[in-house]
Design an enzyme around this catalytic site. Structure first.
Site, mmCIF file in Angstrom:
data_model
loop_
_atom_site.group_PDB
_atom_site.id
_atom_site.type_symbol
_atom_site.label_atom_id
_atom_site.label_comp_id
_atom_site.label_asym_id
_atom_site.label_seq_id
_atom_site.Cartn_x
_atom_site.Cartn_y
_atom_site.Cartn_z
ATOM 1 N N GLY A 78 0.824 -1.200 0.000
ATOM 2 C CA GLY A 78 0.000 0.000 0.000
ATOM 3 C C GLY A 78 0.856 1.246 0.000
ATOM 4 O O GLY A 78 2.081 1.172 0.037
ATOM 5 N N ASN A 117 1.405 4.202 13.223
ATOM 6 C CA ASN A 117 1.260 5.152 14.336
ATOM 7 C C ASN A 117 0.475 6.390 13.899
ATOM 8 O O ASN A 117 -0.004 7.145 14.753
ATOM 9 C CB ASN A 117 2.634 5.531 14.871
ATOM 10 C CG ASN A 117 3.437 6.417 13.933
ATOM 11 O OD1 ASN A 117 3.319 7.641 13.981
ATOM 12 N ND2 ASN A 117 4.228 5.815 13.059
ATOM 13 N N TYR A 141 -3.578 9.347 4.947
ATOM 14 C CA TYR A 141 -2.854 8.084 5.112
ATOM 15 C C TYR A 141 -3.242 7.408 6.441
ATOM 16 O O TYR A 141 -3.642 6.227 6.457
ATOM 17 C CB TYR A 141 -1.348 8.360 5.040
ATOM 18 C CG TYR A 141 -0.476 7.227 5.504
ATOM 19 C CD1 TYR A 141 -0.435 6.013 4.828
ATOM 20 C CD2 TYR A 141 0.319 7.373 6.647
ATOM 21 C CE1 TYR A 141 0.378 4.967 5.284
ATOM 22 C CE2 TYR A 141 1.133 6.341 7.083
ATOM 23 C CZ TYR A 141 1.156 5.148 6.409
ATOM 24 O OH TYR A 141 1.953 4.119 6.848
ATOM 25 N N LYS A 145 -5.455 3.841 7.360
ATOM 26 C CA LYS A 145 -5.043 2.759 8.260
ATOM 27 C C LYS A 145 -6.106 2.538 9.348
ATOM 28 O O LYS A 145 -6.352 1.409 9.765
ATOM 29 C CB LYS A 145 -3.686 3.077 8.882
ATOM 30 C CG LYS A 145 -2.528 3.147 7.880
ATOM 31 C CD LYS A 145 -2.245 1.803 7.231
ATOM 32 C CE LYS A 145 -1.003 1.846 6.351
ATOM 33 N NZ LYS A 145 -0.683 0.546 5.750
HETATM 34 P P1 NAI Z 1 7.094 1.048 1.060
HETATM 35 O O1 NAI Z 1 6.420 2.223 0.445
HETATM 36 O O2 NAI Z 1 8.574 0.950 0.972
HETATM 37 O O3 NAI Z 1 6.472 -0.309 0.481
HETATM 38 C C1 NAI Z 1 5.106 -0.434 0.143
HETATM 39 C C2 NAI Z 1 4.999 -1.397 -1.009
HETATM 40 O O4 NAI Z 1 3.615 -1.500 -1.353
HETATM 41 C C3 NAI Z 1 5.752 -0.946 -2.267
HETATM 42 O O5 NAI Z 1 6.631 -1.958 -2.700
HETATM 43 C C4 NAI Z 1 4.667 -0.670 -3.278
HETATM 44 O O6 NAI Z 1 5.019 -1.036 -4.612
HETATM 45 C C5 NAI Z 1 3.540 -1.549 -2.769
HETATM 46 N N1 NAI Z 1 2.257 -1.037 -3.212
HETATM 47 C C6 NAI Z 1 1.791 0.235 -3.145
HETATM 48 N N2 NAI Z 1 0.600 0.334 -3.752
HETATM 49 C C7 NAI Z 1 0.288 -0.913 -4.199
HETATM 50 C C8 NAI Z 1 -0.797 -1.444 -4.906
HETATM 51 N N3 NAI Z 1 -1.841 -0.672 -5.303
HETATM 52 N N4 NAI Z 1 -0.778 -2.740 -5.206
HETATM 53 C C9 NAI Z 1 0.258 -3.536 -4.841
HETATM 54 N N5 NAI Z 1 1.329 -3.092 -4.179
HETATM 55 C C10 NAI Z 1 1.344 -1.787 -3.861
HETATM 56 O O7 NAI Z 1 6.633 1.031 2.584
HETATM 57 P P2 NAI Z 1 7.315 0.276 3.810
HETATM 58 O O8 NAI Z 1 8.103 1.255 4.574
HETATM 59 O O9 NAI Z 1 7.933 -0.971 3.367
HETATM 60 O O10 NAI Z 1 6.022 -0.048 4.702
HETATM 61 C C11 NAI Z 1 5.335 -1.271 4.563
HETATM 62 C C12 NAI Z 1 3.981 -1.132 5.220
HETATM 63 O O11 NAI Z 1 4.152 -0.790 6.588
HETATM 64 C C13 NAI Z 1 3.100 -0.043 4.610
HETATM 65 O O12 NAI Z 1 1.764 -0.507 4.602
HETATM 66 C C14 NAI Z 1 3.261 1.121 5.546
HETATM 67 O O13 NAI Z 1 2.107 1.940 5.542
HETATM 68 C C15 NAI Z 1 3.455 0.414 6.877
HETATM 69 N N6 NAI Z 1 4.232 1.203 7.817
HETATM 70 C C16 NAI Z 1 5.583 1.358 7.633
HETATM 71 C C17 NAI Z 1 6.322 2.082 8.553
HETATM 72 C C18 NAI Z 1 7.815 2.195 8.466
HETATM 73 O O14 NAI Z 1 8.404 2.770 9.371
HETATM 74 N N7 NAI Z 1 8.473 1.683 7.422
HETATM 75 C C19 NAI Z 1 5.663 2.740 9.690
HETATM 76 C C20 NAI Z 1 4.242 2.519 9.763
HETATM 77 C C21 NAI Z 1 3.566 1.767 8.861
HETATM 78 C C1 15L Z 2 4.756 5.559 8.596
HETATM 79 O O1 15L Z 2 3.606 5.165 8.676
HETATM 80 C C2 15L Z 2 5.491 5.562 7.310
HETATM 81 O O2 15L Z 2 5.117 4.476 6.502
HETATM 82 C C3 15L Z 2 6.991 5.559 7.456
HETATM 83 O O3 15L Z 2 7.558 5.944 6.209
HETATM 84 C C4 15L Z 2 7.496 6.455 8.579
HETATM 85 O O4 15L Z 2 7.491 7.766 8.189
HETATM 86 C C5 15L Z 2 6.720 6.219 9.857
HETATM 87 O O5 15L Z 2 5.327 6.133 9.678
HETATM 88 C C6 15L Z 2 6.976 7.255 10.951
HETATM 89 O O6 15L Z 2 6.030 7.717 11.550
HETATM 90 O O7 15L Z 2 8.145 7.552 11.221
#
Ligand code: NAI
Ligand code: 15L
Length: 269
Positions: A78, A117, A141, A145
């Site tokens: 997502g 968060n 966003y 969630k």
């Molecule tokens: P990211 O943006 O690096 O990865 C998200 C992936 O979802 C991407 O590979 C993208 O191609 C895929 N995607 C987006 N739209 C899509 C669609 N319509 N169909 C299929 N795939 C799709 O994000 P990240 O950092 O890996 O985060 C993973 C999950 O964890 C996300 O849902 C994000 O909201 C959540 N999250 C991440 C945080 C972090 O600190 N990395 C913090 C809070 C939540």
């Molecule tokens: C999220 O939900 C985002 O996916 C990530 O990119 C960070 O920014 C994280 O929160 C955050 O709050 O630091």
């Protein structure tokens, strides 16, 4: 020594091409016999123990094929930052409905949902909150969630699909700023948390804050003890370096006041 239980035969990881998907790709192989990887972006060739099913989450037919035959789902896919509502609607809201509808049709009974968060981003950094505090999303966003968490509750109440809504803090190799000293979740702790969600005998519909064992924290996970997550890492080892390279926060800046940080003022509105 830590051992990971192989709790599922075929486990689906969505968002596998993203930052967390990439970090989890190797780690989650210990939780299953076959790891099915999905994203709308390319994932390269399947390695040993993997299979790849590309899908756009907004496309119900593609999502149905992605979910068919799996035993549990780790839903990371997502849009992961603030963005225009039309895009968030497709990837995060329609995408989540497509995922749960496919899970219902195919009898999948456990999901780990990457919430954020930012569902509660408008609580202050001086407050401690727990899972029963009302949502206070800090943008479209975070709102998407919050929708995902409520959707998961609906599918638990109506269809018995158990979900861990993991409100991930900031999962990166290291905390990037002072805020992340509170919100940081190491990749290994993220994997420990997902493993706990997959293996706890009774999960129900649970909300878990995803953070490492950080001295500064805004989140109380006491309502999620049944999940059995014990963080092993801590942002504290980075504290000195983070303080050295960042300045004292301006408390007139909402980004320094609210838990959501810069997200509380980001975006198209
Ligand atoms: P990211 O943006 O690096 O990865 C998200 C992936 O979802 C991407 O590979 C993208 O191609 C895929 N995607 C987006 N739209 C899509 C669609 N319509 N169909 C299929 N795939 C799709 O994000 P990240 O950092 O890996 O985060 C993973 C999950 O964890 C996300 O849902 C994000 O909201 C959540 N999250 C991440 C945080 C972090 O600190 N990395 C913090 C809070 C939540
Ligand atoms: C999220 O939900 C985002 O996916 C990530 O990119 C960070 O920014 C994280 O929160 C955050 O709050 O630091």
């Amino acid at each position: 020594m830590e051992t990971t239980l192989k709790t599922h035969h075929r486990l689906l990881l969505t968002g596998a091409a993203g930052g967390l998907g990439t970090a989890l790709r190797e780690r989650l192989k210990g939780n299953c016999e076959v790891l099915r990887l999905s994203d709308k972006a390319g994932l390269g060739d399947a390695q040993a123990g993997e299979e790849i099913v590309l899908a756009d989450l907004a496309n119900a037919d593609e999502v149905d094929a992605m979910v068919a035959g799996v035993d549990a789902i780790v839903h990371m896919g997502g849009i992961s930052v603030e963005a225009p509502f039309a895009a968030i609607l497709q990837a995060n809201i329609v995408g989540a409905v497509n995922l749960y509808e496919a899970a219902r049709r195919h009898g999948v009974k456990r999901v780990v949902f990457a919430s954020s968060n930012h569902v509660t981003g408008f609580y202050k950094q001086s407050e401690t909150i727990h899972a029963d505090h009302p949502a206070r999303p800090d943008g479209f966003y975070g709102l998407s969630k919050a929708f995902g968490e409520d959707l998961a509750r609906l599918y638990f109440d109506r269809h018995g699909i158990e979900t861990a809504c993991v409100r991930i803090g900031s999962s990166f190799p290291e905390p990037r700023d002072r805020r992340m000293l509170a919100t940081w979740l190491s990749f290994d702790d993220l994997h420990r948390l997902i493993s706990a969600c997959l293996s706890t005998p009774v999960l129900g519909h649970s909300i878990v804050f995803g953070m490492s064992n950080n001295a500064v924290t805004w989140w109380d996970n006491s309502r999620a003890r049944h999940v059995g997550f014990v963080a092993q890492d801590s942002s504290d080892v980075f504290r000195e370096a983070v303080f050295a390279r960042t300045s004292t926060p301006d408390l007139n800046d909402p980004a320094a006041v609210y838990q959501g940080g810069g997200f509380v003022k980001a975006g198209p509105f």
